[in-house]
Design an enzyme around this catalytic site. Structure first.
Site, PDB file in Angstrom:
ATOM      1  N   GLY A 265       0.796  -1.225   0.000  1.00  0.00           N
ATOM      2  CA  GLY A 265       0.000   0.000   0.000  1.00  0.00           C
ATOM      3  C   GLY A 265       0.828   1.274   0.000  1.00  0.00           C
ATOM      4  O   GLY A 265       0.276   2.374   0.066  1.00  0.00           O
ATOM      5  N   ASP A 266       2.134   1.123  -0.074  1.00  0.00           N
ATOM      6  CA  ASP A 266       3.028   2.269   0.089  1.00  0.00           C
ATOM      7  C   ASP A 266       2.838   3.341  -0.988  1.00  0.00           C
ATOM      8  O   ASP A 266       2.892   3.055  -2.187  1.00  0.00           O
ATOM      9  CB  ASP A 266       4.471   1.774   0.061  1.00  0.00           C
ATOM     10  CG  ASP A 266       5.456   2.884   0.331  1.00  0.00           C
ATOM     11  OD1 ASP A 266       5.649   3.197   1.505  1.00  0.00           O
ATOM     12  OD2 ASP A 266       5.985   3.455  -0.637  1.00  0.00           O
ATOM     13  N   ALA A 267       2.664   4.565  -0.537  1.00  0.00           N
ATOM     14  CA  ALA A 267       2.426   5.670  -1.469  1.00  0.00           C
ATOM     15  C   ALA A 267       3.631   5.919  -2.376  1.00  0.00           C
ATOM     16  O   ALA A 267       3.475   6.225  -3.559  1.00  0.00           O
ATOM     17  CB  ALA A 267       2.092   6.941  -0.693  1.00  0.00           C
ATOM     18  N   LEU A 269       5.819   3.690  -3.342  1.00  0.00           N
ATOM     19  CA  LEU A 269       5.828   2.602  -4.326  1.00  0.00           C
ATOM     20  C   LEU A 269       4.868   2.909  -5.467  1.00  0.00           C
ATOM     21  O   LEU A 269       5.201   2.726  -6.646  1.00  0.00           O
ATOM     22  CB  LEU A 269       5.445   1.289  -3.636  1.00  0.00           C
ATOM     23  CG  LEU A 269       5.175   0.099  -4.552  1.00  0.00           C
ATOM     24  CD1 LEU A 269       6.446  -0.313  -5.279  1.00  0.00           C
ATOM     25  CD2 LEU A 269       4.610  -1.079  -3.757  1.00  0.00           C
TER      26      LEU A 269
END
Length: 311
Positions: A265-267, A269
């Site tokens: 869910g990393d922004a 990424l």
DNA sequence: ATCCAGGCTCCTG
DNA sequence: CAGGAGCATGGA
């Protein structure tokens, strides 16, 4: 009071003593320094030119170490000048440094896998020798992850600095102050208001104190999680208030060095994928899973290389 | 000003 | 169980 009397023991053989930390061929000091210098607010290590200083602690005793490149895939480790010499031997820091800088992972399979990949191939060539810089201290890794939830990175670094400088121990050497991340015990009894005063949200203050208490009480530990294995460790972390999927996987990536940890869910990424793939929007989770499917087992490294592409 | 940041919890329907 | 509000602040 004399400062240099004849009774002051001097041990010449210990002065200037250095140890070599061997690193794999696929290790880049440049990439390491790039990561270590990405925020001017970083307080858990200092970089001067191409030299890194870090305060470590063993058996409750802090000691400053200095790292420089030595050539031939090795780093030179010495005690930092101007700092009190700890009673633990320098050799004790060698394995810590290897773990911190990821000296024990064989990246060759990752590079072979990425070689013909249109997305990962160029990144692994451009940033060859980049490794996942670790956060060996579980409490630090979890606090850093929670701190970074849903805020921009510069602000997160500022919050971390305030936390460390408010509750961590430090030592001055060479005109600079070096810090240790606080122990869980040093934070467990701090009132939430004290963290809110540092601009943590009320929620994050609760999360951090909850984690501190779990660890101070011995209900949560790195050793305990390591003994559980990947899936069970993830489940245990997810059961803790304030730790969701992103935080659990981030911690498993930086602290446990699990190559398959995947903070999907990393922004950052999402932005990296959007940019690398020339999309006009962020990819959906389904699309990300498809993109990552050929890299099974190496998700953490793929994420780390994609993060690198953002800067 | 509005939107997004290295998200998570908790409450709706 | 999916969807969305709220958190709280800083930078673009």
């Amino acid at each position: 009071m004399t400062t240099n009397g004849p009774d002051m023991p001097v041990i010449p053989s210990e002065e200037g003593k250095s140890l070599s930390v061997s690193m794999p061929e696929e290790f880049s000091w440049d990439e390491t320094l790039h990561y270590l210098t990405r925020s001017p607010a970083e307080c858990l290590h200092q970089v001067e030119g191409r030299t890194v200083y870090k305060l470590l602690e063993f058996q409750g005793e802090p000691g400053l170490v200095r790292l420089q490149e030595q050539g031939q895939g090795a780093l030179e480790l010495t005690f930092g000048e101007g700092a009190p010499r700890p009673s633990w031997p320098l050799s004790q820091a060698v394995s810590y440094i290897r773990e911190w800088l990821d000296g024990d992972t064989d990246l060759r399979p990752f590079y072979r896998m990425a070689e013909n990949d249109g997305l990962l191939g160029p990144l692994t060539r451009r940033y060859r020798g980049l490794r996942i810089i670790g956060a060996p201290d579980l409490f630090e890794a979890l606090c850093w992850a929670v701190t970074g939830q849903q805020i921009n990175l510069p602000f997160a670094y500022m919050l971390k600095r305030r936390l460390v400088e408010s509750f961590g121990r430090s030592l001055e050497a060479g005109g600079r102050r070096h810090w240790l991340f606080p122990q869980p015990e040093e934070l467990a009894d701090v009132p939430a208001e004290a963290l809110k005063a540092l601009q943590f949200t009320g929620r994050k203050a609760e999360y951090l104190l909850g984690i501190a208490r779990l660890m101070a009480d011995g209900e949560l530990s790195k050793e305990g999680l390591l003994a559980l294995g990947f899936a069970e460790a993830e489940r245990r972390l997810l059961a803790i208030r304030g730790i969701g999927a992103w935080t659990a996987h981030y911690a498993m990536m930086r602290c446990f060095r699990h190559p398959a940890a995947f903070p999907i869910g990393d922004a950052g990424l999402h932005n990296a994928l959007k940019q690398q793939l020339g999309l006009d929007r962020k990819p959906t989770e389904e699309e990300i899973r498809r993109i990552f499917s050929p890299w099974s087992g190496w998700e953490a490294y793929a994420v780390f290389y994609l993060w690198r592409s953002l800067t």
